[in-house]
Design an enzyme around this catalytic site. Structure first.
Site, short mmCIF file in Angstrom:
data_model
loop_
_atom_site.label_atom_id
_atom_site.label_comp_id
_atom_site.label_asym_id
_atom_site.label_seq_id
_atom_site.Cartn_x
_atom_site.Cartn_y
_atom_site.Cartn_z
N CYS A 1 10.45 9.11 14.68
CA CYS A 1 9.18 9.03 14.55
C CYS A 1 8.28 10.30 14.31
CB CYS A 1 8.49 7.88 15.23
SG CYS A 1 9.45 6.40 15.35
N ASP B 1 8.84 3.58 21.25
CA ASP B 1 8.79 2.28 21.59
C ASP B 1 10.51 2.00 21.68
OD1 ASP B 1 6.33 2.54 21.65
OD2 ASP B 1 6.13 0.37 21.46
N CYS C 1 4.93 7.74 16.16
CA CYS C 1 5.16 6.38 16.99
C CYS C 1 4.18 5.79 17.23
CB CYS C 1 5.97 6.85 17.97
SG CYS C 1 6.99 5.21 18.88
N ASP C 2 4.57 4.58 17.44
CA ASP C 2 3.24 3.21 17.64
C ASP C 2 2.24 3.67 18.42
OD1 ASP C 2 5.44 2.20 16.64
OD2 ASP C 2 5.44 0.50 18.09
N LYS C 3 2.18 4.16 19.68
CA LYS C 3 0.87 4.40 20.53
C LYS C 3 -0.01 5.63 19.98
CE LYS C 3 2.26 0.64 22.30
NZ LYS C 3 3.35 0.53 21.32
N GLU D 1 7.15 -4.56 25.52
CA GLU D 1 7.31 -5.34 24.34
C GLU D 1 8.93 -5.97 24.67
OE1 GLU D 1 5.21 -2.62 21.26
OE2 GLU D 1 7.56 -2.63 21.32
N SER E 1 7.32 -6.48 19.93
CA SER E 1 7.44 -5.14 18.89
C SER E 1 6.97 -5.65 17.50
CB SER E 1 8.84 -4.87 18.85
OG SER E 1 9.07 -3.90 17.61
#
Length: 558
Positions: free
Chosen positions: A52, A84, A125-127, A446, A472
């Site tokens: 990511c 994640d 990535c996500d956060k 998650e 997720s």
């Protein structure tokens, strides 16, 4: 700041008393001309730990070039990422949501500590994506969020793969429907290189949301990570942040009730991740804008799902880009009257950007408000005696009706996954995973490992799953997360027992149980918080309810 007078960075670059600071800056290679210009932070979340963020170092160079070409001086910083996908199902997943706060805090410290004039944050990535927006909102400075883009699909046995397929293959392997060789082949081909997870999972959901929010330029994030055109987008974003700094346009100029509503609309209309509920609430909190998670429910009732994207649909983010991208998606919402016009960091309004959309002939990824893929939006906010402060139900793939079953209660994600792996969960069960909330986890893990294993066993939509943790963006099925108050605070979820009849009604926004909660509470003592030391314990002390975005900033509402 308008023009180049009264810059924030004057605090470290001007006047005789700042000679020591200038001496240090000269030692780092900055010239008189550099110091006369606005100093603009380039904050990078690059890391070699995850695809990511793997390529983000390569994008920093073009961003620097753009900042210089736009009249600014780039100042580079790094911050962290917690993957994640890698930590999913493991103890390390506790660090994921906590990292959102750490990233926002580190950006604040770097920028405020050096009195910088603006910032561009390169995210993957996500956060890292909501954290960037949270930091810009908190600092109230000119800024841009630049998303590194999606991974390309993996390919195995003639079909496209994403990381979702690997998690679901684990469940299929446990069920005996695929063997070791097939699982190995999927594992080895699912992630072909750099880029964030490929469906409308959390990263792509939040990248889209920030574009609708006005903090990320429309189209820049659409371009896949390894596309030859990505570096041109990076350079353009560098120019853009310099322009906003010179103009004096702050991040909070774009974060308004209208833009937050637009962002939430994009989430529900794309079948996006439940994590967006947490993240938009957190961004609003940082900007000081009133925001209720109930907006997701209201929008889902009036806004259809107009994309056919995984996890509930067929296609990946690369396919959305090829079809016409966020511009075309936004144009369809604009034409359907689902969003309102608002300013964006590009200098153009949202509707001006969407009006430039070009549709690829024959595309099958993006529908319209009149011809949707699903009549109602992707999320519901439920209340009831199990969740007095609310819970989030994802309906994009399943779960837009009612469900009733008997509880199977687990005190942790690991216990639930073990039961799923042993095929102890049956159709009609309501799996309850508790003590995984923001405080109780800590970190609100998650549950993709559990939901994917259930899906791999053919049970997606045939069982319900309730948790005070999260899901997720790749999760699908009848899944309800963010139950508040959480078990660690003595919420009703802590009082449930095996065999309790639980009723879920998405249409009535209810989640209830045939339980005398008052009688059970009389003899109940909440379990002591887990102790991990360090940042984990600090987070558990500070974090607010999931219904407030699970933020650590203090306000009268937390």
């Amino acid at each position: 700041m308008t023009g180049q007078s009264h810059k924030r960075s004057d605090a470290i670059t001007k006047g005789p008393a700042r000679a020591p600071a200038r001496a240090m800056l000269r030692g780092a290679g900055y010239t008189d001309e550099d110091l006369a210009r606005p100093l603009i932070a380039i904050v990078n979340t690059w890391s070699t730990v995850t695809p990511c963020n793997l390529h983000l170092a390569d994008l920093a160079g073009p961003v620097r070039d753009g900042v210089r070409a736009g009249g600014g001086t780039p100042v580079d910083f790094n911050t962290i990422v917690v993957s994640d996908g890698i930590t999913m199902g493991a103890d390390g997943m506790r660090a994921s949501l906590i990292s959102r706060e750490a990233i926002a805090d580190s950006i604040e410290l770097a920028v405020r500590g050096h009195s910088l004039d603006g910032a561009i944050v390169i995210v993957g990535c996500d956060k890292t994506i909501p954290a960037a927006a949270m930091a810009l909102a908190r600092l109230d400075i000119p800024g841009v969020v630049f998303y590194g883009g999606t991974i390309l699909p993996g390919r195995c046995d003639g079909r496209d793969l994403s990381i979702q397929d690997v998690f679901e293959a684990v469940g299929a392997h446990a069920a005996g429907t695929i063997d070791d060789k097939e699982l190995d082949a999927i594992e080895r081909t699912a992630c072909p290189g750099a880029g964030a997870c490929g469906g409308q999972f959390t990263a792509n959901t939040m990248a889209m949301a920030l574009a609708f929010l006005g903090l990320a330029p429309i189209g820049a994030g659409d371009v896949p990570a390894v596309d030859p055109g990505k570096k041109a987008q990076a350079e353009a974003c560098g120019r853009l942040v310099a322009a906003r700094v010179l103009e004096g346009k702050s991040a909070r100029d774009f974060i308004t009730p209208a833009s937050l509503r637009n962002a939430a609309t994009a989430v529900v209309a794309s079948g996006g991740s439940t994590n967006a509920v947490l993240h938009l609430a957190a961004i609003a909190a940082e900007a000081g804008v009133a925001f209720s998670i109930d907006i997701f429910d209201a929008l889902s009732r009036e806004t259809p799902v107009i994309t056919d994207l995984k996890p509930g649909g067929k296609f990946l983010a690369r396919d959305l880009y090829a079809a016409g991208g966020v511009r075309l998606f936004g144009k369809r919402l604009m034409e359907g009257g689902a969003i309102e016009d608002a300013p964006t960091v590009s200098g153009k309004t949202l509707f001006e950007e969407f009006s430039q959309a070009v549709e690829t002939p024959g595309q099958r990824v993006i529908g319209s408000v009149d011809k949707p893929f699903k009549a109602t939006g992707g999320l519901r906010i439920l209340y009831g005696d199990v969740a007095p402060e609310g819970a989030v139900l994802k309906t994009a793939g399943y779960g837009d009706g009612a469900f009733e079953g008997r509880a199977r209660v687990f005190e942790s994600e690991e216990d639930a996954f073990a039961a799923v792996s042993k095929r102890e969960i049956k159709s009609g069960d309501v799996v309850v995973i508790r003590y995984e909330g923001p405080k109780g986890g800590p970190g609100m893990r998650e549950m993709l490992g559990v939901t994917a294993a259930l899906a791999g066993q053919g049970l997606a939509g045939k069982v319900a799953l309730l948790t005070d943790g999260r899901f997720s963006g790749a999760s699908h099925g009848f899944v309800i997360g963010h139950i508040a108050p959480e078990a660690a605070l003595g919420g009703p979820i802590a009082l449930l027992k095996d065999g309790d009849v639980i009723r879920i009604d998405a249409e009535k926004r209810r989640i209830d149980a045939d339980v005398d909660f008052a009688a059970r509470r009389a003899g109940f003592t909440p379990r002591a918080l887990k102790k991990f030391g360090g940042v984990f314990d600090k987070y558990a002390r500070l974090v607010s309810s999931a219904s407030k975005g699970a933020v650590t900033i203090q306000s009268s509402d937390n």
